[in-house]
Design a protein around this motif. Sequence first.
Motif, PDB file in Angstrom:
ATOM      1  N   UNK A  84      42.610  28.805  -5.008  1.00 20.51           N
ATOM      2  CA  UNK A  84      42.600  28.227  -6.354  1.00 20.51           C
ATOM      3  C   UNK A  84      43.804  27.315  -6.547  1.00 20.51           C
ATOM      4  N   UNK A  85      44.988  27.761  -6.128  1.00 22.69           N
ATOM      5  CA  UNK A  85      46.184  26.947  -6.275  1.00 22.69           C
ATOM      6  C   UNK A  85      46.080  25.638  -5.513  1.00 22.69           C
ATOM      7  N   UNK A  86      45.554  25.695  -4.281  1.00 24.95           N
ATOM      8  CA  UNK A  86      45.391  24.485  -3.486  1.00 24.95           C
ATOM      9  C   UNK A  86      44.378  23.542  -4.135  1.00 24.95           C
ATOM     10  N   UNK A  87      43.291  24.110  -4.679  1.00 22.96           N
ATOM     11  CA  UNK A  87      42.267  23.287  -5.331  1.00 22.96           C
ATOM     12  C   UNK A  87      42.838  22.611  -6.575  1.00 22.96           C
ATOM     13  N   UNK A  88      43.646  23.359  -7.334  1.00 19.77           N
ATOM     14  CA  UNK A  88      44.241  22.782  -8.543  1.00 19.77           C
ATOM     15  C   UNK A  88      45.191  21.638  -8.183  1.00 19.77           C
ATOM     16  N   UNK A  89      46.013  21.854  -7.156  1.00 19.20           N
ATOM     17  CA  UNK A  89      46.990  20.834  -6.777  1.00 19.20           C
ATOM     18  C   UNK A  89      46.286  19.575  -6.282  1.00 19.20           C
ATOM     19  N   UNK A  90      45.265  19.746  -5.447  1.00 23.57           N
ATOM     20  CA  UNK A  90      44.525  18.591  -4.953  1.00 23.57           C
ATOM     21  C   UNK A  90      43.802  17.857  -6.069  1.00 23.57           C
ATOM     22  N   UNK A  91      43.229  18.619  -6.989  1.00 23.56           N
ATOM     23  CA  UNK A  91      42.507  18.027  -8.110  1.00 23.56           C
ATOM     24  C   UNK A  91      43.455  17.242  -9.010  1.00 23.56           C
ATOM     25  N   UNK A  92      44.624  17.810  -9.296  1.00 25.64           N
ATOM     26  CA  UNK A  92      45.600  17.129 -10.150  1.00 25.64           C
ATOM     27  C   UNK A  92      46.068  15.829  -9.497  1.00 25.64           C
ATOM     28  N   UNK A  93      46.278  15.878  -8.176  1.00 26.80           N
ATOM     29  CA  UNK A  93      46.692  14.670  -7.459  1.00 26.80           C
ATOM     30  C   UNK A  93      45.620  13.588  -7.540  1.00 26.80           C
ATOM     31  N   UNK A  94      44.357  13.974  -7.301  1.00 25.98           N
ATOM     32  CA  UNK A  94      43.274  12.993  -7.307  1.00 25.98           C
ATOM     33  C   UNK A  94      43.110  12.351  -8.689  1.00 25.98           C
ATOM     34  N   UNK A  95      43.205  13.158  -9.740  1.00 20.97           N
ATOM     35  CA  UNK A  95      43.047  12.626 -11.090  1.00 20.97           C
ATOM     36  C   UNK A  95      44.123  11.582 -11.383  1.00 20.97           C
ATOM     37  N   UNK A  96      45.376  11.875 -11.009  1.00 18.32           N
ATOM     38  CA  UNK A  96      46.458  10.919 -11.248  1.00 18.32           C
ATOM     39  C   UNK A  96      46.301   9.675 -10.371  1.00 18.32           C
ATOM     40  N   UNK A  97      45.916   9.906  -9.117  1.00 19.13           N
ATOM     41  CA  UNK A  97      45.764   8.796  -8.169  1.00 19.13           C
ATOM     42  C   UNK A  97      44.695   7.815  -8.660  1.00 19.13           C
ATOM     43  N   UNK A  98      43.548   8.340  -9.092  1.00 17.21           N
ATOM     44  CA  UNK A  98      42.447   7.478  -9.540  1.00 17.21           C
ATOM     45  C   UNK A  98      42.842   6.687 -10.781  1.00 17.21           C
ATOM     46  N   UNK A  99      43.452   7.347 -11.741  1.00 12.37           N
ATOM     47  CA  UNK A  99      43.795   6.649 -12.981  1.00 12.37           C
ATOM     48  C   UNK A  99      44.812   5.542 -12.744  1.00 12.37           C
ATOM     49  N   UNK A 100      45.745   5.772 -11.828  1.00 14.94           N
ATOM     50  CA  UNK A 100      46.734   4.730 -11.552  1.00 14.94           C
ATOM     51  C   UNK A 100      46.095   3.535 -10.858  1.00 14.94           C
ATOM     52  N   UNK A 101      45.088   3.776 -10.030  1.00 10.44           N
ATOM     53  CA  UNK A 101      44.463   2.688  -9.281  1.00 10.44           C
ATOM     54  C   UNK A 101      43.435   1.918 -10.111  1.00 10.44           C
ATOM     55  N   UNK A 102      43.090   2.417 -11.295  1.00 13.84           N
ATOM     56  CA  UNK A 102      42.096   1.755 -12.129  1.00 13.84           C
ATOM     57  C   UNK A 102      42.708   0.730 -13.081  1.00 13.84           C
ATOM     58  N   UNK A 103      44.028   0.654 -13.134  1.00 13.84           N
ATOM     59  CA  UNK A 103      44.671  -0.330 -14.005  1.00 13.84           C
ATOM     60  C   UNK A 103      44.270  -1.734 -13.569  1.00 13.84           C
ATOM     61  N   UNK A 104      43.726  -2.478 -14.488  1.00 14.33           N
ATOM     62  CA  UNK A 104      43.324  -3.848 -14.174  1.00 14.33           C
ATOM     63  C   UNK A 104      41.976  -3.962 -13.484  1.00 14.33           C
ATOM     64  N   UNK A 105      41.207  -2.879 -13.445  1.00 12.45           N
ATOM     65  CA  UNK A 105      39.888  -2.940 -12.799  1.00 12.45           C
ATOM     66  C   UNK A 105      38.980  -3.900 -13.551  1.00 12.45           C
ATOM     67  N   UNK A 106      38.307  -4.794 -12.786  1.00 13.87           N
ATOM     68  CA  UNK A 106      37.446  -5.806 -13.411  1.00 13.87           C
ATOM     69  C   UNK A 106      36.004  -5.327 -13.562  1.00 13.87           C
ATOM     70  N   UNK A 107      35.616  -4.289 -12.845  1.00 12.18           N
ATOM     71  CA  UNK A 107      34.256  -3.778 -12.913  1.00 12.18           C
ATOM     72  C   UNK A 107      34.278  -2.289 -13.225  1.00 12.18           C
ATOM     73  N   UNK A 108      33.153  -1.814 -13.747  1.00 10.30           N
ATOM     74  CA  UNK A 108      33.036  -0.381 -14.006  1.00 10.30           C
ATOM     75  C   UNK A 108      32.911   0.344 -12.667  1.00 10.30           C
ATOM     76  N   UNK A 109      33.783   1.276 -12.362  1.00 12.07           N
ATOM     77  CA  UNK A 109      33.722   1.943 -11.054  1.00 12.07           C
ATOM     78  C   UNK A 109      32.552   2.920 -10.969  1.00 12.07           C
ATOM     79  N   UNK A 110      32.134   3.167  -9.752  1.00 10.65           N
ATOM     80  CA  UNK A 110      31.123   4.194  -9.485  1.00 10.65           C
ATOM     81  C   UNK A 110      31.820   5.369  -8.812  1.00 10.65           C
ATOM     82  N   UNK A 111      31.667   6.554  -9.372  1.00  9.46           N
ATOM     83  CA  UNK A 111      32.314   7.741  -8.827  1.00  9.46           C
ATOM     84  C   UNK A 111      31.296   8.614  -8.096  1.00  9.46           C
ATOM     85  N   UNK A 112      31.783   9.316  -7.111  1.00  9.67           N
ATOM     86  CA  UNK A 112      30.952  10.329  -6.468  1.00  9.67           C
ATOM     87  C   UNK A 112      31.741  11.620  -6.381  1.00  9.67           C
TER      88      UNK A 112
END
Length: 276
Positions: free
Chosen positions: A205-233
């Motif tokens: 659970x701890x590993x899943x939480x840490x990985x999930x928190x990292x991914x959420x922050x990583x994605x939001x930072x990379x979406x700044x200035x996005x010109x198109x609506x992203x597709x998530x999987x």
Amino acid sequence: MLERLLGFPWTDLFSPAPDVLHARKTVHDRDGLQASVVIGERWPTSRLFLSAAGDVADSWELIGRNVLDGTTSAVHFLPAARRGEEVRLRPPDTAALGRFLRPARRGLLVGVEEQDDDLRLYVIDSANTRRNLAAFTPRDEGFAVSGAHELDDLTYGILWSLVQLDDGLLADDQTLDDEQQVLETYLQLPRSAPSRMTLPMLTAVGAAWLGSAFCAQHIQRRLDGASEVPLFWTREQTGEEAAAWLFFRHKIAYLQSLGRRFGGAVNKLSRTFCIP
């Protein structure tokens, strides 16, 4: 007859005698026995162990599968009666209930209402029970809870996942606090993620939480200035894997942030499930 007279199950009575026999109180025909059997039959990820000693709490083991680690909670059974949308839990021995609630541990109370050949079960945790008991007097017909506490498949699924997630995070609390600061280094890199091998010995659970928190922050930072609506999987294939979307606060904040950013777009935001 022999079980009742001698206080041991027949399988022990007809087995080779151990070197030392300690006579003790048997759990045969005690309160909660039928409810524990019913819970185990309805939900195979549950195991209940009834104590033979009056001063030792019964325990309810919640068994993890592929993602969750599993955990155990103390459990106490009480008679229950439902009237409309209200359920009354009636402690036959308030002193015994007080002893159960006193330790600083997770505890669950299960109200048992007998209905012909079936049982209706209701569950409430110790913290809420303490608040209910504050206004309880011996003359009352027990304390009341909402009928929404009924232990059906949905309630069990929420309880099963939430308790395991909570206990796993509590076990890793200090380590996760330290590791969040390390994640900032990875977030500055253009294409990087912390390897599972670089993490300390966390619970699943701890590993899943840490990985999930990292991914959420990583994605939001990379979406700044996005010109198109992203597709998530996403790869969640079971309720056990998807439970984090209900209970991890950073996931809720992440979804709300994406909704605010792309909710008004012509091409609607979408998410695809990737199932091998």
